[in-house]
Design a protein around this motif. Structure first.
Motif, PDB file in Angstrom:
ATOM      1  N   HIS A 371     -48.796-130.798 -69.674  1.00  0.00           N
ATOM      2  CA  HIS A 371     -50.228-131.102 -69.618  1.00  0.00           C
ATOM      3  C   HIS A 371     -51.089-129.905 -69.216  1.00  0.00           C
ATOM      4  O   HIS A 371     -52.317-129.996 -69.250  1.00  0.00           O
ATOM      5  CB  HIS A 371     -50.475-132.255 -68.637  1.00  0.00           C
ATOM      6  N   GLY A 372     -50.460-128.805 -68.854  1.00  0.00           N
ATOM      7  CA  GLY A 372     -51.215-127.609 -68.482  1.00  0.00           C
ATOM      8  C   GLY A 372     -51.577-127.585 -67.009  1.00  0.00           C
ATOM      9  O   GLY A 372     -52.312-128.445 -66.529  1.00  0.00           O
ATOM     10  N   TYR A 373     -51.060-126.608 -66.309  1.00  0.00           N
ATOM     11  CA  TYR A 373     -51.302-126.456 -64.871  1.00  0.00           C
ATOM     12  C   TYR A 373     -52.393-125.416 -64.676  1.00  0.00           C
ATOM     13  O   TYR A 373     -52.339-124.311 -65.232  1.00  0.00           O
ATOM     14  CB  TYR A 373     -50.013-126.003 -64.188  1.00  0.00           C
ATOM     15  N   THR A 374     -53.392-125.747 -63.851  1.00  0.00           N
ATOM     16  CA  THR A 374     -54.510-124.830 -63.633  1.00  0.00           C
ATOM     17  C   THR A 374     -54.820-124.701 -62.149  1.00  0.00           C
ATOM     18  O   THR A 374     -54.730-125.671 -61.383  1.00  0.00           O
ATOM     19  CB  THR A 374     -55.775-125.315 -64.366  1.00  0.00           C
ATOM     20  N   GLU A 375     -55.191-123.490 -61.756  1.00  0.00           N
ATOM     21  CA  GLU A 375     -55.664-123.230 -60.404  1.00  0.00           C
ATOM     22  C   GLU A 375     -56.661-122.077 -60.450  1.00  0.00           C
ATOM     23  O   GLU A 375     -56.632-121.244 -61.358  1.00  0.00           O
ATOM     24  CB  GLU A 375     -54.517-122.911 -59.444  1.00  0.00           C
ATOM     25  N   ALA A 376     -57.568-122.050 -59.475  1.00  0.00           N
ATOM     26  CA  ALA A 376     -58.573-120.998 -59.402  1.00  0.00           C
ATOM     27  C   ALA A 376     -58.826-120.674 -57.941  1.00  0.00           C
ATOM     28  O   ALA A 376     -58.612-121.505 -57.047  1.00  0.00           O
ATOM     29  CB  ALA A 376     -59.868-121.422 -60.091  1.00  0.00           C
ATOM     30  N   GLY A 377     -59.310-119.475 -57.690  1.00  0.00           N
ATOM     31  CA  GLY A 377     -59.592-119.097 -56.311  1.00  0.00           C
ATOM     32  C   GLY A 377     -60.132-117.690 -56.219  1.00  0.00           C
ATOM     33  O   GLY A 377     -60.569-117.099 -57.212  1.00  0.00           O
ATOM     34  N   PHE A 378     -60.092-117.160 -55.017  1.00  0.00           N
ATOM     35  CA  PHE A 378     -60.571-115.799 -54.802  1.00  0.00           C
ATOM     36  C   PHE A 378     -59.758-115.142 -53.696  1.00  0.00           C
ATOM     37  O   PHE A 378     -59.107-115.795 -52.872  1.00  0.00           O
ATOM     38  CB  PHE A 378     -62.065-115.795 -54.437  1.00  0.00           C
ATOM     39  N   GLU A 379     -59.794-113.820 -53.694  1.00  0.00           N
ATOM     40  CA  GLU A 379     -59.203-113.014 -52.631  1.00  0.00           C
ATOM     41  C   GLU A 379     -60.273-112.095 -52.067  1.00  0.00           C
ATOM     42  O   GLU A 379     -61.142-111.613 -52.811  1.00  0.00           O
ATOM     43  CB  GLU A 379     -58.047-112.157 -53.158  1.00  0.00           C
ATOM     44  N   LEU A 380     -60.226-111.867 -50.792  1.00  0.00           N
ATOM     45  CA  LEU A 380     -61.031-110.831 -50.155  1.00  0.00           C
ATOM     46  C   LEU A 380     -60.037-109.871 -49.517  1.00  0.00           C
ATOM     47  O   LEU A 380     -59.494-110.126 -48.440  1.00  0.00           O
ATOM     48  CB  LEU A 380     -61.973-111.428 -49.107  1.00  0.00           C
ATOM     49  N   ASN A 381     -59.777-108.775 -50.229  1.00  0.00           N
ATOM     50  CA  ASN A 381     -58.686-107.878 -49.875  1.00  0.00           C
ATOM     51  C   ASN A 381     -59.135-106.738 -48.973  1.00  0.00           C
ATOM     52  O   ASN A 381     -60.316-106.410 -48.889  1.00  0.00           O
ATOM     53  CB  ASN A 381     -58.060-107.294 -51.148  1.00  0.00           C
ATOM     54  N   LYS A 382     -58.127-106.129 -48.317  1.00  0.00           N
ATOM     55  CA  LYS A 382     -58.301-104.904 -47.525  1.00  0.00           C
ATOM     56  C   LYS A 382     -59.315-105.085 -46.400  1.00  0.00           C
ATOM     57  O   LYS A 382     -60.183-104.245 -46.181  1.00  0.00           O
ATOM     58  CB  LYS A 382     -58.703-103.744 -48.433  1.00  0.00           C
ATOM     59  N   LEU A 383     -59.182-106.199 -45.687  1.00  0.00           N
ATOM     60  CA  LEU A 383     -60.056-106.418 -44.525  1.00  0.00           C
ATOM     61  C   LEU A 383     -59.594-105.615 -43.320  1.00  0.00           C
ATOM     62  O   LEU A 383     -60.402-105.078 -42.568  1.00  0.00           O
ATOM     63  CB  LEU A 383     -60.092-107.909 -44.176  1.00  0.00           C
ATOM     64  N   LEU A 384     -58.249-105.535 -43.121  1.00  0.00           N
ATOM     65  CA  LEU A 384     -57.715-104.837 -41.961  1.00  0.00           C
ATOM     66  C   LEU A 384     -56.287-104.391 -42.260  1.00  0.00           C
ATOM     67  O   LEU A 384     -55.415-105.220 -42.530  1.00  0.00           O
ATOM     68  CB  LEU A 384     -57.736-105.751 -40.730  1.00  0.00           C
ATOM     69  N   PHE A 385     -56.070-103.067 -42.236  1.00  0.00           N
ATOM     70  CA  PHE A 385     -54.736-102.492 -42.454  1.00  0.00           C
ATOM     71  C   PHE A 385     -54.088-103.004 -43.745  1.00  0.00           C
ATOM     72  O   PHE A 385     -52.880-103.252 -43.793  1.00  0.00           O
ATOM     73  CB  PHE A 385     -53.811-102.786 -41.265  1.00  0.00           C
ATOM     74  N   GLY A 386     -54.875-103.159 -44.791  1.00  0.00           N
ATOM     75  CA  GLY A 386     -54.343-103.628 -46.059  1.00  0.00           C
ATOM     76  C   GLY A 386     -54.285-105.133 -46.210  1.00  0.00           C
ATOM     77  O   GLY A 386     -54.028-105.642 -47.298  1.00  0.00           O
ATOM     78  N   PHE A 387     -54.501-105.882 -45.114  1.00  0.00           N
ATOM     79  CA  PHE A 387     -54.454-107.341 -45.165  1.00  0.00           C
ATOM     80  C   PHE A 387     -55.813-107.918 -45.540  1.00  0.00           C
ATOM     81  O   PHE A 387     -56.860-107.352 -45.220  1.00  0.00           O
ATOM     82  CB  PHE A 387     -54.013-107.913 -43.824  1.00  0.00           C
ATOM     83  N   GLY A 388     -55.773-109.068 -46.223  1.00  0.00           N
ATOM     84  CA  GLY A 388     -56.977-109.794 -46.571  1.00  0.00           C
ATOM     85  C   GLY A 388     -56.689-111.286 -46.543  1.00  0.00           C
ATOM     86  O   GLY A 388     -55.686-111.736 -45.994  1.00  0.00           O
ATOM     87  N   LEU A 389     -57.578-112.056 -47.164  1.00  0.00           N
ATOM     88  CA  LEU A 389     -57.422-113.507 -47.197  1.00  0.00           C
ATOM     89  C   LEU A 389     -57.626-114.018 -48.619  1.00  0.00           C
ATOM     90  O   LEU A 389     -58.388-113.435 -49.394  1.00  0.00           O
ATOM     91  CB  LEU A 389     -58.426-114.184 -46.264  1.00  0.00           C
ATOM     92  N   SER A 390     -56.953-115.108 -48.954  1.00  0.00           N
ATOM     93  CA  SER A 390     -57.137-115.731 -50.268  1.00  0.00           C
ATOM     94  C   SER A 390     -57.231-117.244 -50.106  1.00  0.00           C
ATOM     95  O   SER A 390     -56.635-117.828 -49.196  1.00  0.00           O
ATOM     96  CB  SER A 390     -55.984-115.391 -51.217  1.00  0.00           C
ATOM     97  N   THR A 391     -57.996-117.859 -51.005  1.00  0.00           N
ATOM     98  CA  THR A 391     -58.091-119.316 -51.074  1.00  0.00           C
ATOM     99  C   THR A 391     -57.947-119.724 -52.534  1.00  0.00           C
ATOM    100  O   THR A 391     -58.627-119.181 -53.413  1.00  0.00           O
ATOM    101  CB  THR A 391     -59.434-119.817 -50.526  1.00  0.00           C
ATOM    102  N   THR A 392     -57.053-120.688 -52.804  1.00  0.00           N
ATOM    103  CA  THR A 392     -56.798-121.124 -54.173  1.00  0.00           C
ATOM    104  C   THR A 392     -56.831-122.648 -54.231  1.00  0.00           C
ATOM    105  O   THR A 392     -56.386-123.322 -53.292  1.00  0.00           O
ATOM    106  CB  THR A 392     -55.425-120.618 -54.659  1.00  0.00           C
ATOM    107  N   TYR A 393     -57.366-123.175 -55.331  1.00  0.00           N
ATOM    108  CA  TYR A 393     -57.514-124.624 -55.492  1.00  0.00           C
ATOM    109  C   TYR A 393     -56.843-125.077 -56.779  1.00  0.00           C
ATOM    110  O   TYR A 393     -57.040-124.498 -57.852  1.00  0.00           O
ATOM    111  CB  TYR A 393     -58.994-125.003 -55.517  1.00  0.00           C
ATOM    112  N   ARG A 394     -56.046-126.133 -56.673  1.00  0.00           N
ATOM    113  CA  ARG A 394     -55.321-126.716 -57.796  1.00  0.00           C
ATOM    114  C   ARG A 394     -56.173-127.823 -58.419  1.00  0.00           C
ATOM    115  O   ARG A 394     -56.545-128.784 -57.754  1.00  0.00           O
ATOM    116  CB  ARG A 394     -53.995-127.265 -57.272  1.00  0.00           C
ATOM    117  N   TYR A 395     -56.481-127.686 -59.705  1.00  0.00           N
ATOM    118  CA  TYR A 395     -57.319-128.683 -60.363  1.00  0.00           C
ATOM    119  C   TYR A 395     -56.716-129.049 -61.716  1.00  0.00           C
ATOM    120  O   TYR A 395     -55.726-128.469 -62.149  1.00  0.00           O
ATOM    121  CB  TYR A 395     -58.750-128.141 -60.544  1.00  0.00           C
ATOM    122  N   GLY A 396     -57.284-130.054 -62.353  1.00  0.00           N
ATOM    123  CA  GLY A 396     -56.819-130.416 -63.688  1.00  0.00           C
ATOM    124  C   GLY A 396     -55.726-131.469 -63.678  1.00  0.00           C
ATOM    125  O   GLY A 396     -55.644-132.317 -62.787  1.00  0.00           O
ATOM    126  N   ALA A 397     -54.839-131.405 -64.671  1.00  0.00           N
ATOM    127  CA  ALA A 397     -53.860-132.469 -64.914  1.00  0.00           C
ATOM    128  C   ALA A 397     -52.883-132.675 -63.766  1.00  0.00           C
ATOM    129  O   ALA A 397     -52.402-133.790 -63.552  1.00  0.00           O
ATOM    130  CB  ALA A 397     -53.087-132.157 -66.195  1.00  0.00           C
TER     131      ALA A 397
END
Length: 417
Positions: A371-397
């Motif tokens: 049925h097709g797997y979909t997800e979307a999100g964003f990353e905010l990279n390189k906040l501190l010593f190469g580390f960042g944060l990401s948030t992803t959301y699973r939507y669709g079928a």
């Protein structure tokens, strides 16, 4: 035995570091070359390059996995090379190793013939393009949570050949004994296979039509896109006591879009695979899931991968035919100072697939991706010593009933030498 192995790892690693510290600090050329080697996953010494991939890793089956390995360099020989490694898993209490070497038969076409004997583990459902010679990350987040591994004892011969400077090829034949390290049985023609043998041939091509290569050193001077990788795999039954006939065709296309803004670009990655015949789960496809099978968002908090599906749970889906499309847009970094330049990345991922003869796979429960797997999100990279944060959301079928099960919040880690 284990104490001796750990002692050898740290002594050899320390000797290599000592050799590097003896280099004059003001020798900028050697420093740059050293950083390039480390960025590719090597720590060079006089005759041998230590492979940093084998120092320390962690996964759910082995726990901590530590060892040493590497390959001889041009100072040792420009015609002949030796590559090997030995590692130990502290939970399964088992040594894994590989011993191999290669001989260059043609300088103009960079043609090598290689042999290796390997006794190690491989993640079930993972497909590797054999022309991806060096893929190194200082931190490999997916490894932390992988639980399905199979042991393979493999004799392998490969031929590397440069058809053209921008068209690479590799042919590989291997004889393998496979032992899944989980309760799995492959049922075929009334017979149960808990372990089995395969005799496999692989042919891979990689075409980089827009990449610029120095004709003398044969090193890449400018990365060009798109890039194409095609790989065909064939398993032969009854050859060296192999149990199954099956074939696989794999394709990957990577395209990069540059814009007028500096450091702003988009990357589109398309991957497809098709397995035909009597294929056990070890050689099927997953879509590189990276979500831990735990109840709450907090318990699932980990580190995001590069091209993995962050909301897809480990071992949730397997396919004998599948494709993925991953789009990432990198905005120009926010320049708040010389050392603080976070970067926003928008991401959308799609996976679709299916499987015939699901009832042949006994002892493991999974779904399919028709049925097709979909997800979307964003990353905010390189906040501190190469580390960042990401948030992803699973939507669709494949959106799940409990809302928080569709959300993945994770660290990111990006560092460039």
């Amino acid at each position: 035995m284990i104490r001796k192995l750990i002692f050898v790892v740290f002594v050899l690693f320390g000797l290599s570091l000592q050799a590097q510290t003896e280099t004059p600090i003001n020798d900028s050329i050697k420093r740059v070359n050293l950083l390039k080697e480390i960025g590719q996953g090597f720590l060079p010494s006089k005759l041998f390059k230590f492979d940093l991939r084998y120092l320390v890793k962690y996964n759910q089956y082995e726990g901590f996995r530590s060892g040493i390995g590497g390959i001889t360099n041009d100072e040792f020989s420009k015609k002949f090379r030796i590559n090997s490694y030995i590692v130990y898993g502290f939970v399964d209490k088992t040594i894994k190793y590989s011993v191999g070497g290669g001989y260059k038969v043609a300088e103009d076409t960079n043609t090598w013939i290689n042999y290796s004997y390997t006794d190690d583990l491989t993640e079930t459902g993972s497909t590797q393009f054999i022309l991806d010679k060096r893929f190194f990350q200082f931190f490999e987040p997916r490894l932390l949570n992988i639980s399905l591994f199979h042991r393979h004892v493999s004799n392998k011969v490969t031929v590397e050949h440069e058809i053209l400077p921008k068209l690479l090829s590799e042919f590989q034949v291997s004889v393998n004994n496979i032992e899944p390290k989980y309760g799995y049985t492959y049922v075929l023609d009334g017979k149960d296979y808990r372990d089995f043998g395969t005799s496999i041939g692989k042919l891979a091509l990689q075409w980089m039509p827009f990449t610029e290569i120095d004709p003398e050193t044969k090193k890449i001077t400018k990365d060009g896109f798109p890039k194409f990788t095609l790989q065909y795999t064939k398993s032969f039954k009854n050859v060296f006591d192999a149990d199954f006939n099956f074939s696989k065709t794999d394709l990957r296309v990577v395209q990069k879009f540059d814009y007028n803004e500096p450091e702003s670009f988009s990357i589109l990655t398309f991957t497809a695979g098709y397995a035909h015949g009597d294929t056990p789960i070890t050689d099927m496809y997953h879509a590189y899931p990276n979500n831990i099978n735990k109840e709450t968002i907090g318990q699932r908090f980990s580190v995001a991968g590069i091209n993995s599906f962050e909301t897809m749970y480990f071992n949730e889906f397997f396919s004998d035919r599948f494709s993925t499309l991953i789009f990432k847009h990198y905005f120009e970094p926010f320049h708040f100072g010389k050392k603080f330049n976070p970067q926003l990345v928008l991401i959308n991922r799609l996976a679709i697939g299916n499987m015939k003869n699901i009832n042949r796979h006994d002892g493991i429960d999974f779904g399919t991706l028709e049925h097709g797997y979909t997800e979307a999100g964003f990353e905010l990279n390189k906040l501190l010593f190469g580390f960042g944060l990401s948030t992803t959301y699973r939507y669709g079928a494949y959106h799940l009933p409990l809302e928080e099960d569709n959300i993945a919040i994770k660290f990111t880690f990006n560092i460039t030498l």
